[in-house]
Design a protein around this motif. Structure first.
Motif, PDB file in Angstrom:
ATOM      1  N   ASP A 119      45.554  39.320  43.050  1.00  0.00           N
ATOM      2  CA  ASP A 119      46.845  39.572  44.293  1.00  0.00           C
ATOM      3  C   ASP A 119      47.331  38.648  45.083  1.00  0.00           C
ATOM      4  O   ASP A 119      49.162  39.114  44.508  1.00  0.00           O
ATOM      5  N   PRO A 161      42.218  44.286  41.999  1.00  0.00           N
ATOM      6  CA  PRO A 161      43.322  44.213  42.768  1.00  0.00           C
ATOM      7  C   PRO A 161      43.620  44.375  44.299  1.00  0.00           C
ATOM      8  O   PRO A 161      42.889  45.583  43.939  1.00  0.00           O
ATOM      9  N   GLN A 163      48.599  45.269  43.333  1.00  0.00           N
ATOM     10  CA  GLN A 163      49.661  46.022  42.538  1.00  0.00           C
ATOM     11  C   GLN A 163      48.012  46.653  41.843  1.00  0.00           C
ATOM     12  O   GLN A 163      47.170  46.858  42.127  1.00  0.00           O
TER      13      GLN A 163
END
Length: 181
Positions: A26, A92, A95
């Protein structure tokens, strides 16, 4: 696809893999992937819809390359062992966990589904799914087990996979299916 297009596609995939070795998924942008691939953003979008599409293409390509004639669970073990440095970067940072979890679930589900549709090997897992009256649910169950294994290593913060532990767990799962066929 012509040779030039295939070369560009491979260039994008290679750059993405290299970025994933060093940085969480991410935190990588399409602009970064494009720059590392020595292409423009518009060229990137000619080959891939988005970063998720690129991730899916990369995982599919590497799983198939890993051990194309091996049973699904053997491929999974070999893939995780070989690509753990990259897989652990799929967790992540900014996110939501559910977004990436959904992406990986979708990729695994589709890989298994394609095997069920096209595979004619003696893979006990695939044979069990083929014999099931609820193939989609069986695929989801297998995909869930494989995701659970990956998540366990992520939760533990594993920098390196315990190969013996992974192989033993997968053999035990495979044994459940061999009893069914």
């Amino acid at each position: 696809m012509g040779k030039a297009q295939e070369r560009t596609r491979q260039q994008i995939l290679s750059a993405f893999l290299e970025l994933l070795r060093n940085k969480p998924y991410d935190m990588i942008s399409v602009s970064e992937i494009s720059a590392a691939s020595l292409i423009t953003r518009s060229t990137f979008y000619r080959y891939f819809d988005d970063k998720k599409d690129l991730l899916m293409a990369e995982i599919e390509a590497t799983v198939q390359k890993q051990a194309p004639d091996q049973p699904l669970l053997v491929q999974f073990v070999e893939y995780v062992e070989e690509y753990w440095a990259i897989l652990r970067h799929l967790t992540p940072t900014r996110q939501s966990r559910s977004d990436l979890h959904e992406i990986l679930n979708q990729i695994l589900w589709e890989l298994i589904h394609r095997r069920v549709i096209s595979d004619s090997s003696e893979d006990p897992v695939i044979e069990t799914i083929k014999q099931s009256r609820n193939k989609d649910i069986m695929i989801s169950a297998i995909e869930g087990m494989l995701m659970g294994i990956l998540e366990r290593y992520v939760v533990e913060g594993s920098k390196k996979i315990n190969n013996r532990q992974l192989e033993t767990a997968v053999r035990e799962i495979e044994g459940l299916f061999q009893q069914q066929v």
